[in-house]
Design an enzyme around this catalytic site. Structure first.
Site, PDB file in Angstrom:
ATOM      1  CG  ASN A   1      41.208  36.384  38.031  1.00 53.04           C
ATOM      2  OD1 ASN A   1      41.982  35.868  37.235  1.00 53.04           O
ATOM      3  ND2 ASN A   1      41.604  37.283  38.924  1.00 53.04           N
TER       4      ASN A   1
ATOM      5  CG  ASP B   1      42.750  45.717  42.723  1.00 57.49           C
ATOM      6  OD1 ASP B   1      42.114  44.887  42.039  1.00 57.49           O
ATOM      7  OD2 ASP B   1      43.104  45.504  43.903  1.00 57.49           O
TER       8      ASP B   1
ATOM      9  CG  HIS C   1      36.414  42.175  38.512  1.00 52.67           C
ATOM     10  ND1 HIS C   1      35.554  41.326  39.169  1.00 52.67           N
ATOM     11  CD2 HIS C   1      37.667  41.765  38.850  1.00 52.67           C
ATOM     12  CE1 HIS C   1      36.249  40.450  39.869  1.00 52.67           C
ATOM     13  NE2 HIS C   1      37.537  40.675  39.678  1.00 52.67           N
TER      14      HIS C   1
ATOM     15  CB  VAL D   1      34.942  40.845  43.705  1.00 60.44           C
ATOM     16  CG1 VAL D   1      33.704  41.734  43.690  1.00 60.44           C
ATOM     17  CG2 VAL D   1      35.918  41.293  44.796  1.00 60.44           C
TER      18      VAL D   1
END
Ligand code: DGP
Length: 113
Positions: A86, A29, A99, A95
């Site tokens: 999320n 990240d 993921h 985003v």
């Protein structure tokens, strides 16, 4: 504009990739929230967990397996780690490409949100 994670998959945007196979890639990240903070993403563009088709459940299982393997490789498996997805605006997703966050390397907060 093309999705930022699709650009990483295509190699158009640099990233620190630590794992890849035909279905997924994993990279560090850009804004780590813990000493180990890896993102595991499908190569295919799926906007969010909510967009995952019924037939794609095995892809999510594969992402979790890879996260578990990477937790061992990163040396956080023994002390513990957290996997987070999320989903959507109130879920804190920034985003819009599915993921899985792998977080570890410190005592994580007890609060879940
Ligand atoms: P989320 O809030 O779940 O959508 O988290 C998105 C994560 O993606 C956030 O922790 C920062 C990370 N991120 C955003 N843009 C980039 C990028 O260009 N490169 C990398 N390596 N990570 C990124």
């Amino acid at each position: 504009m093309e999705c930022v994670f699709c650009q990483i998959v295509a190699g158009k945007l640099p990233s620190d990739i630590i794992y890849q196979d035909d279905e997924v890639i994993a990279f560090r990240d850009i804004n780590p929230q813990s000493p180990t903070h890896v993102l595991i993403i499908p190569r295919k563009h799926i906007a969010s967990l909510a967009e995952l088709a019924e037939g794609e459940a095995s892809l999510m299982g594969h992402m979790v397996n890879i996260a578990n393997q990477l937790a061992t490789k990163e040396g956080v498996a023994q002390n513990g780690y957290r996997l987070v997805v999320n989903c959507g605006q109130e879920g804190g997703q920034l985003v819009p490409h599915l993921h899985l966050h792998l977080l570890g390397g410190r005592q994580l907060s007890g609060t879940m949100g």
